[in-house]
Design a protein around this motif. Structure first.
Motif, PDB file in Angstrom:
ATOM      1  N   LEU A   8       0.833  -1.207   0.000  1.00  0.00           N
ATOM      2  CA  LEU A   8       0.000   0.000   0.000  1.00  0.00           C
ATOM      3  C   LEU A   8       0.872   1.263   0.000  1.00  0.00           C
ATOM      4  N   VAL A   9       1.964   1.244   0.735  1.00  0.00           N
ATOM      5  CA  VAL A   9       2.902   2.374   0.708  1.00  0.00           C
ATOM      6  C   VAL A   9       3.389   2.586  -0.721  1.00  0.00           C
ATOM      7  N   ASP A  10       3.804   1.506  -1.377  1.00  0.00           N
ATOM      8  CA  ASP A  10       4.287   1.599  -2.758  1.00  0.00           C
ATOM      9  C   ASP A  10       3.210   2.129  -3.698  1.00  0.00           C
ATOM     10  N   SER A  11       2.011   1.570  -3.642  1.00  0.00           N
ATOM     11  CA  SER A  11       0.956   2.018  -4.556  1.00  0.00           C
ATOM     12  C   SER A  11       0.524   3.449  -4.246  1.00  0.00           C
ATOM     13  N   SER A  12       0.629   3.870  -2.988  1.00  0.00           N
ATOM     14  CA  SER A  12       0.276   5.243  -2.625  1.00  0.00           C
ATOM     15  C   SER A  12       1.303   6.238  -3.153  1.00  0.00           C
ATOM     16  N   GLY A  38       2.841   5.790  -5.936  1.00  0.00           N
ATOM     17  CA  GLY A  38       2.445   5.861  -7.335  1.00  0.00           C
ATOM     18  C   GLY A  38       3.606   5.699  -8.292  1.00  0.00           C
ATOM     19  N   THR A  39       3.374   6.123  -9.528  1.00  0.00           N
ATOM     20  CA  THR A  39       4.338   5.874 -10.602  1.00  0.00           C
ATOM     21  C   THR A  39       5.347   7.001 -10.787  1.00  0.00           C
ATOM     22  N   ALA A  40       5.233   8.074 -10.023  1.00  0.00           N
ATOM     23  CA  ALA A  40       6.164   9.194 -10.192  1.00  0.00           C
ATOM     24  C   ALA A  40       6.422   9.895  -8.858  1.00  0.00           C
ATOM     25  N   GLY A  41       6.721   9.109  -7.820  1.00  0.00           N
ATOM     26  CA  GLY A  41       6.944   9.683  -6.502  1.00  0.00           C
ATOM     27  C   GLY A  41       8.373  10.160  -6.305  1.00  0.00           C
ATOM     28  N   ASN A  42       8.631  10.706  -5.120  1.00  0.00           N
ATOM     29  CA  ASN A  42       9.939  11.271  -4.811  1.00  0.00           C
ATOM     30  C   ASN A  42      10.382  10.945  -3.401  1.00  0.00           C
ATOM     31  N   LEU A  43      11.687  10.858  -3.229  1.00  0.00           N
ATOM     32  CA  LEU A  43      12.342  10.847  -1.931  1.00  0.00           C
ATOM     33  C   LEU A  43      12.839  12.272  -1.737  1.00  0.00           C
ATOM     34  N   VAL A  44      12.369  12.956  -0.688  1.00  0.00           N
ATOM     35  CA  VAL A  44      12.703  14.367  -0.485  1.00  0.00           C
ATOM     36  C   VAL A  44      13.412  14.529   0.855  1.00  0.00           C
ATOM     37  N   PHE A  45      14.632  15.073   0.809  1.00  0.00           N
ATOM     38  CA  PHE A  45      15.375  15.373   2.029  1.00  0.00           C
ATOM     39  C   PHE A  45      15.003  16.771   2.496  1.00  0.00           C
ATOM     40  N   ARG A  46      14.828  16.907   3.831  1.00  0.00           N
ATOM     41  CA  ARG A  46      14.317  18.151   4.407  1.00  0.00           C
ATOM     42  C   ARG A  46      15.116  18.544   5.644  1.00  0.00           C
ATOM     43  N   THR A  47      15.069  19.853   5.981  1.00  0.00           N
ATOM     44  CA  THR A  47      15.798  20.325   7.161  1.00  0.00           C
ATOM     45  C   THR A  47      15.084  19.985   8.460  1.00  0.00           C
ATOM     46  N   ALA A  48      13.794  19.810   8.453  1.00  0.00           N
ATOM     47  CA  ALA A  48      13.020  19.511   9.661  1.00  0.00           C
ATOM     48  C   ALA A  48      11.612  19.143   9.234  1.00  0.00           C
ATOM     49  N   GLY A  49      10.730  18.973  10.196  1.00  0.00           N
ATOM     50  CA  GLY A  49       9.330  18.777   9.876  1.00  0.00           C
ATOM     51  C   GLY A  49       8.760  17.503  10.442  1.00  0.00           C
ATOM     52  N   SER A  50       7.479  17.302  10.106  1.00  0.00           N
ATOM     53  CA  SER A  50       6.722  16.140  10.540  1.00  0.00           C
ATOM     54  C   SER A  50       5.908  15.629   9.353  1.00  0.00           C
ATOM     55  N   ALA A  51       5.217  14.530   9.547  1.00  0.00           N
ATOM     56  CA  ALA A  51       4.399  13.979   8.467  1.00  0.00           C
ATOM     57  C   ALA A  51       3.334  14.970   8.017  1.00  0.00           C
ATOM     58  N   ASN A  52       2.764  15.713   8.955  1.00  0.00           N
ATOM     59  CA  ASN A  52       1.704  16.663   8.613  1.00  0.00           C
ATOM     60  C   ASN A  52       2.228  18.026   8.185  1.00  0.00           C
ATOM     61  N   ALA A 111      21.279  21.508   8.969  1.00  0.00           N
ATOM     62  CA  ALA A 111      21.467  20.094   8.657  1.00  0.00           C
ATOM     63  C   ALA A 111      20.159  19.434   8.236  1.00  0.00           C
ATOM     64  N   VAL A 112      20.261  18.487   7.304  1.00  0.00           N
ATOM     65  CA  VAL A 112      19.107  17.663   6.938  1.00  0.00           C
ATOM     66  C   VAL A 112      18.741  16.838   8.163  1.00  0.00           C
ATOM     67  N   ALA A 113      17.457  16.799   8.511  1.00  0.00           N
ATOM     68  CA  ALA A 113      17.006  16.077   9.700  1.00  0.00           C
ATOM     69  C   ALA A 113      15.916  15.063   9.398  1.00  0.00           C
ATOM     70  N   THR A 114      15.192  15.254   8.287  1.00  0.00           N
ATOM     71  CA  THR A 114      14.088  14.363   7.954  1.00  0.00           C
ATOM     72  C   THR A 114      14.064  14.102   6.453  1.00  0.00           C
ATOM     73  N   ALA A 115      13.252  13.124   6.080  1.00  0.00           N
ATOM     74  CA  ALA A 115      13.006  12.837   4.668  1.00  0.00           C
ATOM     75  C   ALA A 115      11.567  12.362   4.540  1.00  0.00           C
ATOM     76  N   THR A 116      11.008  12.558   3.350  1.00  0.00           N
ATOM     77  CA  THR A 116       9.668  12.057   3.068  1.00  0.00           C
ATOM     78  C   THR A 116       9.702  11.202   1.814  1.00  0.00           C
ATOM     79  N   THR A 144       1.895  14.667  -1.783  1.00  0.00           N
ATOM     80  CA  THR A 144       1.300  14.039  -0.603  1.00  0.00           C
ATOM     81  C   THR A 144       2.335  13.157   0.086  1.00  0.00           C
ATOM     82  N   VAL A 145       2.585  13.420   1.359  1.00  0.00           N
ATOM     83  CA  VAL A 145       3.536  12.622   2.126  1.00  0.00           C
ATOM     84  C   VAL A 145       2.907  11.277   2.468  1.00  0.00           C
ATOM     85  N   ILE A 146       3.623  10.202   2.144  1.00  0.00           N
ATOM     86  CA  ILE A 146       3.176   8.848   2.451  1.00  0.00           C
ATOM     87  C   ILE A 146       3.946   8.320   3.665  1.00  0.00           C
TER      88      ILE A 146
END
Length: 129
Positions: free
Chosen positions: A17-21, A23-37, A78-83, A90-92
């Protein structure tokens, strides 16, 4: 009390379900901070292949080839999180990043310069038992 566990078939369903969510053109995004929301500032965006991951096995999916970001935005903090996210943003999955010992280990340093190339040699996601 006894630990909560899930059978392998259910873990495979969650991982797929994570994979299908993503989709066919998703991204790995490195971020300085944050949360899922509230994911925070993106400093490097690496596109997943199509499909992003292979089929689940024992609750684990393994990413197919991930394209490098050859012109990173860069950051002062510094990078602290990734999505892991759908192409629409949309963050999965939200996870922690560090030099070692976290969900994602960033081995080239946690500060990314503007224009740097950022790559990912391997990535797995595990639906916890």
């Amino acid at each position: 009390p006894m630990s909560t566990t899930h059978p392998t078939a259910f873990r495979n369903t969650v991982a797929d379900l994570v994979d299908s969510s993503i989709g066919t053109a998703g991204n790995l995004v490195f971020r300085t901070a944050g949360s899922a929301n509230s994911p925070g500032t993106a400093v490097a965006t690496l596109p997943f292949g199509n499909p992003a991951f292979g089929a689940a096995s024992s609750g684990v999916i393994t990413a197919n080839a991930i394209t490098s970001d050859t012109n990173a935005t860069g950051n002062a903090s510094a990078v602290a999180t990734a999505t892991l996210q759908h192409s629409g943003g949309t963050v999965i999955v939200h996870c922690e990043v560090a030099a070692s010992g976290e969900d994602i280990d960033l081995t080239g340093g946690l500060t990314i310069g503007a224009g740097d190339t950022v790559s990912c040699s391997s990535l797995t996601y595990e639906a916890m038992p």
